[in-house]
Design a protein around this motif. Structure first.
Motif, short mmCIF file in Angstrom:
data_model
loop_
_atom_site.label_atom_id
_atom_site.label_comp_id
_atom_site.label_asym_id
_atom_site.label_seq_id
_atom_site.Cartn_x
_atom_site.Cartn_y
_atom_site.Cartn_z
N UNK A 103 -7.12 10.02 3.40
CA UNK A 103 -7.51 9.22 4.46
C UNK A 103 -7.06 7.74 4.56
N UNK A 104 -6.74 7.04 3.33
CA UNK A 104 -6.71 5.58 3.38
C UNK A 104 -5.46 5.33 2.51
N UNK A 105 -4.13 5.97 2.86
CA UNK A 105 -3.00 5.63 2.08
C UNK A 105 -2.40 4.58 2.56
N UNK A 106 -1.38 3.96 2.05
CA UNK A 106 -0.63 2.90 2.41
C UNK A 106 0.13 3.50 3.51
N UNK A 107 0.43 2.63 4.56
CA UNK A 107 1.38 3.09 5.67
C UNK A 107 2.66 3.23 5.22
N UNK A 121 8.07 1.01 -9.15
CA UNK A 121 7.24 1.44 -10.22
C UNK A 121 5.79 1.21 -9.59
N UNK A 122 5.55 -0.12 -9.28
CA UNK A 122 4.20 -0.48 -8.67
C UNK A 122 4.03 0.44 -7.49
N UNK A 123 4.73 0.53 -6.52
CA UNK A 123 4.84 1.16 -5.27
C UNK A 123 4.35 2.39 -5.39
N UNK A 124 5.15 3.32 -6.36
CA UNK A 124 4.75 4.75 -6.89
C UNK A 124 3.49 4.86 -7.36
N UNK A 125 2.90 3.99 -8.24
CA UNK A 125 1.59 3.75 -8.83
C UNK A 125 0.57 3.71 -7.76
N UNK A 126 0.71 2.95 -6.78
CA UNK A 126 -0.19 2.53 -5.57
C UNK A 126 -0.30 3.64 -4.64
#
Length: 215
Positions: free
Chosen positions: A139-143, A156-161
Motif C-alpha cells: 500500500x505504500x510502495x515507491x511510485x 542496488x539502493x533502488x532495489x533494496x528500497x
C-alpha cells in the motif's frame, strides 16, 4: 530464566494511590505505579513496592492493570539508531538491525512503529516490523517514476528500497545478468507485491531461458 513479555528499559517510576483501601500494613498495600519507558510511553501498573511493580510491568500489557495510558509523542528527530537503542536491540542482532534500517526508512515509519508496538520483546519487535513491511509493499510502495529515477542513479539502493530487503552488488549482478531491469521489477511487483528479490531473480532467469514461470 523466564522470558520477559516486556523487556523494555524503564526511565522513571512513580508510586500513585492505593488500588483498594486497605487496613493492612504498609508493606502489603497494593499501589498503582506510573512508569515511563525508553520509548517515552507512560504505563500504569500495580505492585506492593517498586520492585514488585517492575516485575508486574515486565509480564506485559493486559489491558487492565498494566497498560499504556499515554502514547509516546511524535519524535521529529527519531533516527533508526535511536530507535534500535530505545528497543534495547543488541549489536549481535544484526539481521533485525539491518531490516529496521531498510524497512523503517522514513521518520513517519519510525514513529508509526513506536505508536504500534505494545510489549517490547524479541518476537514482538520482529513480528510488527515484518507486518509493517508487508503493508508498505502492498500500500505504500515507491511510485514507478520514483523507482526508475533511483534505479538510474543507484540500482542496488533502488532495489533494496523497492523490495524492502538487503540487496548487495552480487545479487544485483545476478539480476542484471538475467536481464533484470527497472521495468521488469515493476512488472513483477505488480503481479505479486510481496515477491522477495531472490524470487524476482529466479523469475528473470527462467524467462531468459524461455521457461514459463507460472505467474
Amino acid at each position: 530464566m523466564t522470558q520477559k513479555a516486556n523487556n523494555q528499559a524503564i526511565i522513571n517510576i512513580i508510586r500513585q494511590g492505593q488500588v483498594w483501601e486497605s487496613v493492612e500494613s504498609a508493606e502489603k498495600e497494593l499501589h498503582y505505579y506510573h512508569i515511563t519507558d525508553a520509548l517515552n510511553r507512560k504505563w500504569q501498573t500495580i505492585g506492593l513496592n517498586v520492585s514488585d511493580a517492575i516485575q508486574v510491568f515486565e509480564q506485559g500489557n493486559d489491558d487492565n492493570w498494566t497498560r499504556i495510558i499515554e502514547p509516546a509523542p511524535y519524535n521529529p528527530d527519531l533516527s533508526t539508531n535511536d530507535l534500535i537503542n530505545m528497543l534495547n536491540i543488541s549489536p549481535e542482532a544484526w539481521r533485525i538491525r539491518n531490516d529496521m534500517q531498510i524497512i523503517l526508512n522514513t521518520l513517519e515509519r519510525r514513529n508509526e512503529y513506536v505508536s504500534r508496538i505494545v510489549n517490547v520483546n524479541r518476537e514482538s519487535r520482529f513480528l510488527l516490523l515484518h507486518q509493517m513491511k508487508d503493508e508498505y509493499l502492498q500500500h505504500d510502495q515507491l511510485t514507478d517514476e520514483q523507482f526508475i529515477q533511483l534505479y538510474a542513479v543507484n540500482p542496488v539502493e533502488a532495489l533494496s528500497v523497492y523490495f524492502l530487503q538487503p540487496v548487495d552488488i552480487i545479487s544485483y549482478w545476478e539480476w542484471a545478468e538475467a536481464g533484470g531491469t527497472a521495468e521488469k521489477a515493476i512488472q513483477y511487483k505488480r503481479d505479486e507485491p510481496l515477491l522477495p528479490f531472490i524470487q524476482a531473480i529466479e523469475r528473470a532467469e527462467d524467462e531468459a531461458r524461455g521457461i514459463v514461470s507460472g505467474f
